[in-house]
Design an enzyme around this catalytic site. Sequence first.
Site, PDB file in Angstrom:
ATOM      1  CE  LYS A 113      -2.523   1.354   3.615  1.00  0.00           C
ATOM      2  NZ  LYS A 113      -1.898   2.725   4.172  1.00  0.00           N
ATOM      3  CD  GLU A 182      -6.098   7.556   7.888  1.00  0.00           C
ATOM      4  OE1 GLU A 182      -5.336   6.935   7.040  1.00  0.00           O
ATOM      5  OE2 GLU A 182      -5.816   7.913   8.954  1.00  0.00           O
TER       6      GLU A 182
HETATM    7  O1  KIV Z   1      -0.932   2.633   8.599  1.00  0.00           O
HETATM    8  C1  KIV Z   1      -2.126   2.311   8.639  1.00  0.00           C
HETATM    9  O2  KIV Z   1      -2.704   1.549   9.793  1.00  0.00           O
HETATM   10  C2  KIV Z   1      -3.054   2.687   7.770  1.00  0.00           C
HETATM   11  C3  KIV Z   1      -4.428   2.705   8.099  1.00  0.00           C
HETATM   12  C4  KIV Z   1      -5.119   3.754   9.059  1.00  0.00           C
HETATM   13  C5  KIV Z   1      -5.307   2.652   6.732  1.00  0.00           C
HETATM   14  O3  KIV Z   1      -2.761   3.262   6.721  1.00  0.00           O
END
Ligand code: KIV
Length: 275
Positions: A113, A182
């Site tokens: 991600k 978010e």
């Molecule tokens: O780092 C994380 O936990 C995240 C979530 C808040 C989506 O990116």
Amino acid sequence: MKNTVLTFKQAKEKGEKLTMLTAYDYSTAKLIDEAGVNSILVGDSLGNVILGYENTISVTMEDMIHHGAAVARAAKNALVVVDMPFMSYQTSVYDAVVNAGRLMKEAKAGAVKLEGGKEVCPQIQAIVQAGIPVVAHLGLTPQSIHAFGGFKVQGKTEEAAKKLLDDAMAVQKAGAFCVVLECVPAKLAEIVTKGLEIPTIGIGAGNVCDGQVLVYQDMLGMFSDFTPKFVKKFANVGEIMKEAFTAYCKEVGEGSFPGEEHEYTISDHVISKLY
Ligand code: KIV
């Protein structure tokens, strides 16, 4: 059943909600996996909840690999998504592919991600072309906290809302299989969700998103430094832990722990030879 990018695609097509929770260690990931969560996110939020930093800026590739690998060893069915930390992909497309590759090879991630919209689409495209599934992350992107001037809801003005919608379309076109939203107003998240073919995973983005994600320490009441409005405490594990730690101190102090049932035995014959 093993969750993959196809699970995400099919869930969107069928209108079935997706579940994602963060984890950073083997024992917690095992519990989350056994609970049947679709995906475990090894978030760079580990900077806050595990390492005690004020934000995620200081998190390194080594941190993500170390924790990602622990989670991957536990996850039998959940898709493990590992966050690309600050400056592991912003610097160049080359860096992005190399670092995404490290997360796959060394942490055994199932996907990576990264944060950002149009500006990181070349990176998303190159990582996807290398055969690595990508989750995009829009709205409040904590790695840009200094640019935002704090943890604030995003997409509230007409311009910001249009930009978020454009970014969502762009990351989809670049090949992301899913997008985290978010801290975005629920009505905007609804428009984004309805406009995309890929699923949206919300955190502070209302319940029309295709799925939800929470930081597990938040939803278990284990992290008290800061609790955003969007957090629901599903249990007060923090209190239970504190009670248990206090009871342990008391029992050790008064000598009632360990009890006989916790002891190992040895034959009296061996003991007699020691005097
Ligand atoms: O780092 C994380 O936990 C995240 C979530 C808040 C989506 O990116």
